[in-house]
Design a protein around this motif. Structure first.
Motif, PDB file in Angstrom:
ATOM      1  N   LYS A   1       0.832  -1.206   0.000  1.00  0.00           N
ATOM      2  CA  LYS A   1       0.000   0.000   0.000  1.00  0.00           C
ATOM      3  C   LYS A   1       0.870   1.261   0.000  1.00  0.00           C
ATOM      4  O   LYS A   1       0.637   2.182  -0.783  1.00  0.00           O
ATOM      5  CB  LYS A   1      -0.920  -0.028   1.224  1.00  0.00           C
ATOM      6  N   SER A   2       1.867   1.276   0.860  1.00  0.00           N
ATOM      7  CA  SER A   2       2.712   2.482   0.919  1.00  0.00           C
ATOM      8  C   SER A   2       3.507   2.631  -0.376  1.00  0.00           C
ATOM      9  O   SER A   2       3.790   3.740  -0.830  1.00  0.00           O
ATOM     10  CB  SER A   2       3.618   2.477   2.150  1.00  0.00           C
ATOM     11  N   MET A   3       3.853   1.507  -1.001  1.00  0.00           N
ATOM     12  CA  MET A   3       4.586   1.603  -2.265  1.00  0.00           C
ATOM     13  C   MET A   3       3.705   2.225  -3.359  1.00  0.00           C
ATOM     14  O   MET A   3       4.155   3.091  -4.115  1.00  0.00           O
ATOM     15  CB  MET A   3       5.063   0.219  -2.691  1.00  0.00           C
ATOM     16  N   PHE A   4       2.459   1.803  -3.412  1.00  0.00           N
ATOM     17  CA  PHE A   4       1.572   2.367  -4.440  1.00  0.00           C
ATOM     18  C   PHE A   4       1.206   3.828  -4.151  1.00  0.00           C
ATOM     19  O   PHE A   4       0.971   4.604  -5.081  1.00  0.00           O
ATOM     20  CB  PHE A   4       0.335   1.478  -4.646  1.00  0.00           C
ATOM     21  N   GLU A   5       1.171   4.193  -2.864  1.00  0.00           N
ATOM     22  CA  GLU A   5       0.944   5.611  -2.526  1.00  0.00           C
ATOM     23  C   GLU A   5       2.115   6.451  -3.034  1.00  0.00           C
ATOM     24  O   GLU A   5       1.943   7.536  -3.574  1.00  0.00           O
ATOM     25  CB  GLU A   5       0.789   5.785  -1.008  1.00  0.00           C
ATOM     26  N   GLU A   6       3.303   5.901  -2.876  1.00  0.00           N
ATOM     27  CA  GLU A   6       4.506   6.593  -3.345  1.00  0.00           C
ATOM     28  C   GLU A   6       4.488   6.706  -4.878  1.00  0.00           C
ATOM     29  O   GLU A   6       4.875   7.723  -5.452  1.00  0.00           O
ATOM     30  CB  GLU A   6       5.741   5.814  -2.849  1.00  0.00           C
ATOM     31  N   PHE A   7       4.018   5.653  -5.520  1.00  0.00           N
ATOM     32  CA  PHE A   7       3.900   5.642  -6.989  1.00  0.00           C
ATOM     33  C   PHE A   7       2.995   6.799  -7.449  1.00  0.00           C
ATOM     34  O   PHE A   7       3.368   7.594  -8.325  1.00  0.00           O
ATOM     35  CB  PHE A   7       3.344   4.285  -7.427  1.00  0.00           C
TER      36      PHE A   7
ATOM     37  N   ASN B   1      -4.462   2.417  -6.522  1.00  0.00           N
ATOM     38  CA  ASN B   1      -4.583   2.795  -5.105  1.00  0.00           C
ATOM     39  C   ASN B   1      -6.001   2.555  -4.591  1.00  0.00           C
ATOM     40  O   ASN B   1      -6.188   2.077  -3.476  1.00  0.00           O
ATOM     41  CB  ASN B   1      -4.178   4.262  -4.905  1.00  0.00           C
ATOM     42  N   ASP B   2      -6.999   2.874  -5.399  1.00  0.00           N
ATOM     43  CA  ASP B   2      -8.403   2.641  -4.994  1.00  0.00           C
ATOM     44  C   ASP B   2      -8.659   1.157  -4.778  1.00  0.00           C
ATOM     45  O   ASP B   2      -9.328   0.755  -3.834  1.00  0.00           O
ATOM     46  CB  ASP B   2      -9.375   3.160  -6.073  1.00  0.00           C
ATOM     47  N   LYS B   3      -8.112   0.341  -5.686  1.00  0.00           N
ATOM     48  CA  LYS B   3      -8.310  -1.111  -5.554  1.00  0.00           C
ATOM     49  C   LYS B   3      -7.686  -1.614  -4.262  1.00  0.00           C
ATOM     50  O   LYS B   3      -8.297  -2.402  -3.542  1.00  0.00           O
ATOM     51  CB  LYS B   3      -7.679  -1.854  -6.736  1.00  0.00           C
ATOM     52  N   LEU B   4      -6.494  -1.156  -3.972  1.00  0.00           N
ATOM     53  CA  LEU B   4      -5.813  -1.609  -2.748  1.00  0.00           C
ATOM     54  C   LEU B   4      -6.587  -1.181  -1.506  1.00  0.00           C
ATOM     55  O   LEU B   4      -6.642  -1.892  -0.509  1.00  0.00           O
ATOM     56  CB  LEU B   4      -4.381  -1.071  -2.698  1.00  0.00           C
ATOM     57  N   GLU B   5      -7.192  -0.008  -1.576  1.00  0.00           N
ATOM     58  CA  GLU B   5      -8.013   0.491  -0.471  1.00  0.00           C
ATOM     59  C   GLU B   5      -9.185  -0.463  -0.231  1.00  0.00           C
ATOM     60  O   GLU B   5      -9.479  -0.840   0.906  1.00  0.00           O
ATOM     61  CB  GLU B   5      -8.505   1.897  -0.854  1.00  0.00           C
ATOM     62  N   LEU B   6      -9.821  -0.883  -1.338  1.00  0.00           N
ATOM     63  CA  LEU B   6     -10.961  -1.805  -1.243  1.00  0.00           C
ATOM     64  C   LEU B   6     -10.530  -3.165  -0.698  1.00  0.00           C
ATOM     65  O   LEU B   6     -11.222  -3.769   0.115  1.00  0.00           O
ATOM     66  CB  LEU B   6     -11.541  -2.052  -2.639  1.00  0.00           C
ATOM     67  N   ILE B   7      -9.402  -3.632  -1.157  1.00  0.00           N
ATOM     68  CA  ILE B   7      -8.908  -4.956  -0.784  1.00  0.00           C
ATOM     69  C   ILE B   7      -8.567  -5.030   0.700  1.00  0.00           C
ATOM     70  O   ILE B   7      -8.844  -6.031   1.368  1.00  0.00           O
ATOM     71  CB  ILE B   7      -7.669  -5.318  -1.645  1.00  0.00           C
TER      72      ILE B   7
END
Ligand code: OFO
Length: 169
Positions: free
Chosen positions: A85-91, A139-145
């Protein structure tokens, strides 16, 4: 012919694209050693290559327009992450920063009445729309997951397909 300020600003963008390539390469490598994230690793290896292409495209343009494209020195990117999650936020944060920088270049091109560079930059403007969109979707998908392991499994399995369908070439 590029003005001095335009040339300098384009060379700064060369550095930013090179840094993006390195940052995503580091994300790819970190993902590759995590269990079950081979799709994510593949996604970032491809993303890293793409950023290098963006850098090269800029370098060729600078030289073509009578400037001198400088190969930049780079700082080491972040190499480890607390989690996916933090990696995709950084992306996403990184892509937003690149978009800001492209917008500044477009502003400068207009100020300098450099319509050739303005025209050249439109490709980057469109590219950033796509990249921001795909980073937001992920990021939205990861939030849902959340913490759901099977959701994460599907996320990893489908991520390279998301990348291809989100991109129009
Ligand atoms: Fe270079 O396209 Fe995103 O960062």
């Amino acid at each position: 012919m590029l003005s001095k300020p335009m040339q300098e600003a384009l060379n700064n963008q060369v550095k930013l694209e090179a840094s993006s390539s390195q940052a995503y390469l580091a994300m790819a490598s970190w993902s590759e050693i995590q269990p079950g994230l081979d799709g994510v690793a593949e996604f970032f290896f491809l993303q890293s290559e793409e950023e290098r292409v963006h850098m090269l495209k800029l370098m060729r343009f600078i030289n073509e327009r009578g400037g001198f494209a400088i190969v930049p020195s780079l700082d080491q990117p972040i190499v480890t992450y607390k989690g996916i999650k933090s990696m995709f936020e950084e992306f996403l944060a990184h892509e937003l920063k690149v978009s800001d920088s492209i917008n500044d270049l477009v502003d400068l091109a207009l100020k300098e009445r450099d319509y050739a560079t303005h025209n050249f930059l439109q490709w980057y403007v469109s590219e950033q729309i796509e990249e921001e969109k795909s980073a937001r979707i992920l990021n939205d998908k990861l939030e849902l997951i959340g913490e759901d392991k099977s959701g994460l499994y599907l996320f990893d399995r489908d991520i390279t397909a998301t990348r291809q369908s989100g991109k129009k070439r």
